[in-house]
Design a protein around this motif. Structure first.
Motif, PDB file in Angstrom:
ATOM      1  N   MET A   1       0.850  -1.203   0.000  1.00 20.80           N
ATOM      2  CA  MET A   1       0.000   0.000   0.000  1.00 20.80           C
ATOM      3  C   MET A   1       0.884   1.251   0.000  1.00 20.80           C
ATOM      4  O   MET A   1       1.912   1.308   0.667  1.00 20.80           O
ATOM      5  CB  MET A   1      -0.903  -0.003   1.234  1.00 20.80           C
ATOM      6  N   THR A   2       0.479   2.246  -0.763  1.00 18.43           N
ATOM      7  CA  THR A   2       1.240   3.485  -0.844  1.00 18.43           C
ATOM      8  C   THR A   2       1.262   4.199   0.499  1.00 18.43           C
ATOM      9  O   THR A   2       0.234   4.346   1.162  1.00 18.43           O
ATOM     10  CB  THR A   2       0.628   4.414  -1.906  1.00 18.43           C
ATOM     11  N   LYS A   3       2.438   4.646   0.894  1.00 16.05           N
ATOM     12  CA  LYS A   3       2.553   5.380   2.151  1.00 16.05           C
ATOM     13  C   LYS A   3       2.170   6.840   1.937  1.00 16.05           C
ATOM     14  O   LYS A   3       2.444   7.412   0.879  1.00 16.05           O
ATOM     15  CB  LYS A   3       3.991   5.290   2.686  1.00 16.05           C
ATOM     16  N   PRO A   4       1.546   7.469   2.930  1.00  9.40           N
ATOM     17  CA  PRO A   4       1.159   8.882   2.774  1.00  9.40           C
ATOM     18  C   PRO A   4       2.377   9.785   2.721  1.00  9.40           C
ATOM     19  O   PRO A   4       3.391   9.533   3.377  1.00  9.40           O
ATOM     20  CB  PRO A   4       0.306   9.157   4.012  1.00  9.40           C
ATOM     21  N   ILE A   5       2.277  10.849   1.927  1.00 10.04           N
ATOM     22  CA  ILE A   5       3.343  11.842   1.900  1.00 10.04           C
ATOM     23  C   ILE A   5       3.204  12.803   3.077  1.00 10.04           C
ATOM     24  O   ILE A   5       4.198  13.328   3.589  1.00 10.04           O
ATOM     25  CB  ILE A   5       3.323  12.615   0.559  1.00 10.04           C
ATOM     26  N   LEU A   6       1.978  13.019   3.539  1.00  2.00           N
ATOM     27  CA  LEU A   6       1.716  13.925   4.658  1.00  2.00           C
ATOM     28  C   LEU A   6       0.630  13.303   5.518  1.00  2.00           C
ATOM     29  O   LEU A   6      -0.363  12.790   4.995  1.00  2.00           O
ATOM     30  CB  LEU A   6       1.264  15.295   4.142  1.00  2.00           C
ATOM     31  N   VAL A  34      -7.956  16.007  14.869  1.00  2.00           N
ATOM     32  CA  VAL A  34      -8.123  15.625  13.459  1.00  2.00           C
ATOM     33  C   VAL A  34      -6.992  14.689  13.042  1.00  2.00           C
ATOM     34  O   VAL A  34      -5.819  14.961  13.291  1.00  2.00           O
ATOM     35  CB  VAL A  34      -8.147  16.875  12.556  1.00  2.00           C
ATOM     36  N   SER A  35      -7.375  13.608  12.380  1.00  4.86           N
ATOM     37  CA  SER A  35      -6.405  12.684  11.796  1.00  4.86           C
ATOM     38  C   SER A  35      -6.736  12.493  10.322  1.00  4.86           C
ATOM     39  O   SER A  35      -7.904  12.268   9.972  1.00  4.86           O
ATOM     40  CB  SER A  35      -6.436  11.326  12.509  1.00  4.86           C
ATOM     41  N   LEU A  36      -5.724  12.588   9.481  1.00  7.07           N
ATOM     42  CA  LEU A  36      -5.925  12.361   8.044  1.00  7.07           C
ATOM     43  C   LEU A  36      -4.590  12.056   7.385  1.00  7.07           C
ATOM     44  O   LEU A  36      -3.524  12.308   7.950  1.00  7.07           O
ATOM     45  CB  LEU A  36      -6.606  13.550   7.367  1.00  7.07           C
ATOM     46  N   SER A  37      -4.665  11.517   6.168  1.00  5.72           N
ATOM     47  CA  SER A  37      -3.475  11.199   5.383  1.00  5.72           C
ATOM     48  C   SER A  37      -3.640  11.752   3.976  1.00  5.72           C
ATOM     49  O   SER A  37      -4.738  11.730   3.423  1.00  5.72           O
ATOM     50  CB  SER A  37      -3.252   9.684   5.319  1.00  5.72           C
ATOM     51  N   VAL A  38      -2.544  12.246   3.425  1.00  2.00           N
ATOM     52  CA  VAL A  38      -2.508  12.728   2.042  1.00  2.00           C
ATOM     53  C   VAL A  38      -1.516  11.850   1.288  1.00  2.00           C
ATOM     54  O   VAL A  38      -0.361  11.730   1.697  1.00  2.00           O
ATOM     55  CB  VAL A  38      -2.085  14.210   1.966  1.00  2.00           C
ATOM     56  N   PHE A  39      -1.963  11.243   0.188  1.00  2.00           N
ATOM     57  CA  PHE A  39      -1.135  10.294  -0.530  1.00  2.00           C
ATOM     58  C   PHE A  39      -0.488  10.950  -1.752  1.00  2.00           C
ATOM     59  O   PHE A  39      -1.044  11.887  -2.328  1.00  2.00           O
ATOM     60  CB  PHE A  39      -1.964   9.082  -0.942  1.00  2.00           C
ATOM     61  N   TYR A  74       5.775  14.045   7.640  1.00  2.00           N
ATOM     62  CA  TYR A  74       6.027  14.289   6.220  1.00  2.00           C
ATOM     63  C   TYR A  74       6.984  13.228   5.715  1.00  2.00           C
ATOM     64  O   TYR A  74       8.102  13.096   6.224  1.00  2.00           O
ATOM     65  CB  TYR A  74       6.611  15.684   6.009  1.00  2.00           C
ATOM     66  N   GLN A  75       6.531  12.427   4.759  1.00  2.00           N
ATOM     67  CA  GLN A  75       7.303  11.303   4.216  1.00  2.00           C
ATOM     68  C   GLN A  75       7.811  10.402   5.332  1.00  2.00           C
ATOM     69  O   GLN A  75       8.961   9.944   5.316  1.00  2.00           O
ATOM     70  CB  GLN A  75       8.455  11.811   3.354  1.00  2.00           C
ATOM     71  N   GLY A  76       6.949  10.147   6.309  1.00  2.00           N
ATOM     72  CA  GLY A  76       7.267   9.239   7.406  1.00  2.00           C
ATOM     73  C   GLY A  76       8.047   9.849   8.545  1.00  2.00           C
ATOM     74  O   GLY A  76       8.231   9.214   9.589  1.00  2.00           O
ATOM     75  N   GLU A  77       8.519  11.078   8.406  1.00  2.00           N
ATOM     76  CA  GLU A  77       9.315  11.745   9.444  1.00  2.00           C
ATOM     77  C   GLU A  77       8.452  12.762  10.186  1.00  2.00           C
ATOM     78  O   GLU A  77       7.740  13.567   9.557  1.00  2.00           O
ATOM     79  CB  GLU A  77      10.513  12.452   8.817  1.00  2.00           C
ATOM     80  N   GLU A  78       8.503  12.734  11.492  1.00  2.00           N
ATOM     81  CA  GLU A  78       7.715  13.692  12.267  1.00  2.00           C
ATOM     82  C   GLU A  78       8.322  15.091  12.136  1.00  2.00           C
ATOM     83  O   GLU A  78       9.522  15.296  12.337  1.00  2.00           O
ATOM     84  CB  GLU A  78       7.663  13.300  13.748  1.00  2.00           C
ATOM     85  N   ILE A  79       7.470  16.049  11.798  1.00  2.00           N
ATOM     86  CA  ILE A  79       7.931  17.430  11.605  1.00  2.00           C
ATOM     87  C   ILE A  79       7.216  18.386  12.554  1.00  2.00           C
ATOM     88  O   ILE A  79       7.301  19.607  12.382  1.00  2.00           O
ATOM     89  CB  ILE A  79       7.711  17.881  10.144  1.00  2.00           C
TER      90      ILE A  79
END
Length: 355
Positions: A1-6, A34-39, A74-79
């Motif tokens: 499954m594609t990982k979210p970019i954000l 709020v929880s969401l993912s952007v692919f 962002y790309q799996g890294e916490e920002i």
């Protein structure tokens, strides 16, 4: 499954409200858990009424605002707490197009200076290199390179927004946030800017988050839609699911209140009554219950839990199954084959999903 970019997880933002002498400090919760993912490669739309928190959420995702609670990845890294050089790098990769093209451009700077400033800040280009790159960017958004020496007051609203888009593209971002990018423009110009954004998305492989309240714009350019009400996401689904078979009463009311492109279709959905409650003291239980035509005592007392359905669709409503089981659409004109297919799929999914 594609990982979210954000990705946002339990994101909240509280602002200090006005206080009186000797009175306790008050807070306004603009975004609440709020929880969401952007692919990668998709366009996610965030919609809702004015005051629903959608612009605040967008700025939290881009780290233009710091979250009170929750985390951003962002790309799996916490920002969430990124600072210094890391934050500067994020500024290159996460860009924003502002709502008001008349307020977002410095009137004392030429177009060359406005579009070239990110190149000077982030890429340390020489003046000659910046001039060449600015000419390329202006051509990309449909403006002549010779206009680079003009000032913002010499342009129309649509042309100014194109300048803002060129500035956002200057450093080669991976994700663009459009904070109601066409709401301040004339309808004819809106279509031009929307088509431009669509072309740029495919040309540069961009991921986009669009904050808007114009449903026609959203349907044209979005892949998924998150519907916000009073700081919370009440429904999230693909754009076809949202427009053809909305589950939440608030989403249904938003769709019903929009002008219909096909006058032969008459949706029997109650329109919204009343105003948005005060965000400083939101209602107990379901936040939509003060305006919902299907409200029960459970809605007044208990906050609904977000339910994740097949395909990743989300809805936060106690009675969504009951409401949609008997929901009918009176159609004067014959329904299209695509509509019938989508309706059948929706009814099958609703019958198979249990609380």
């Amino acid at each position: 499954m594609t990982k979210p970019i954000l990705e946002a997880r339990d994101l909240s933002k509280r602002f200090s409200g006005p206080t009186r002498l000797f009175a306790p400090k008050r807070y306004v919760t603009a975004v609440d858990r709020v929880s969401l993912s952007v692919f990668p490669g998709e366009t996610l739309a965030i919609v809702g009424e004015s005051g629903s928190g959608k612009s605040t959420l967008g700025r939290l995702l881009l780290r233009l605002l710091s979250a009170t609670e929750g985390r951003v990845f962002y790309q799996g890294e916490e920002i969430t707490d990124a600072r210094g050089s890391r934050l500067n790098q994020l500024r290159r990769e996460l860009q924003i197009i502002f709502q008001d093209p008349f307020a977002s451009l410095n009137p004392r700077m030429t177009v060359e200076q406005i579009v070239g400033e990110p190149l000077w800040l982030h890429q340390q280009m020489s003046k000659a290199e910046r001039q060449g790159r600015v000419a390329e960017l202006l051509a990309t958004v449909g403006l002549p390179a010779a206009w680079a020496r003009r000032y913002p007051h010499e342009f129309s609203g649509g042309q100014r927004q194109r300048i803002g888009i060129a500035r956002a593209l200057a450093c080669g971002p991976k994700l663009l946030l459009g904070d109601e990018p066409v709401s301040a423009l004339d309808v004819s110009v809106q279509a031009q800017v929307v088509n431009l954004l669509e072309n740029l998305k495919h040309q540069f492989g961009l991921t986009m988050v669009v904050v808007a309240h114009g449903l026609a714009v959203i349907r044209h350019m979005s892949d998924r839609v998150a519907v916000m009400y009073l700081g919370q996401i009440v429904e999230m689904a693909t754009v076809d699911e949202i427009f053809d078979a909305p589950l939440h009463p608030y989403t249904q009311a938003l769709i019903a209140s929009a002008p219909q492109a096909q006058p032969g279709i008459n949706r029997q959905t109650p329109l919204l009554q009343g105003d948005l409650p005060n965000p400083a003291s939101p209602p107990q239980g379901c936040r939509f219950h003060t305006r919902c035509p299907y409200v029960t005592e459970e809605c007044r007392l208990c906050e609904p839990i977000t339910q994740v359905l097949e395909g990743g669709r989300q809805v936060s409503c106690h009675r969504w199954q009951e409401i949609n089981r008997d929901r009918s659409i009176i159609q004067i004109a014959p329904p299209s084959a695509a509509f019938l297919r989508r309706r059948a799929l929706f009814e099958h999914a609703a019958s198979q999903t249990s609380l």
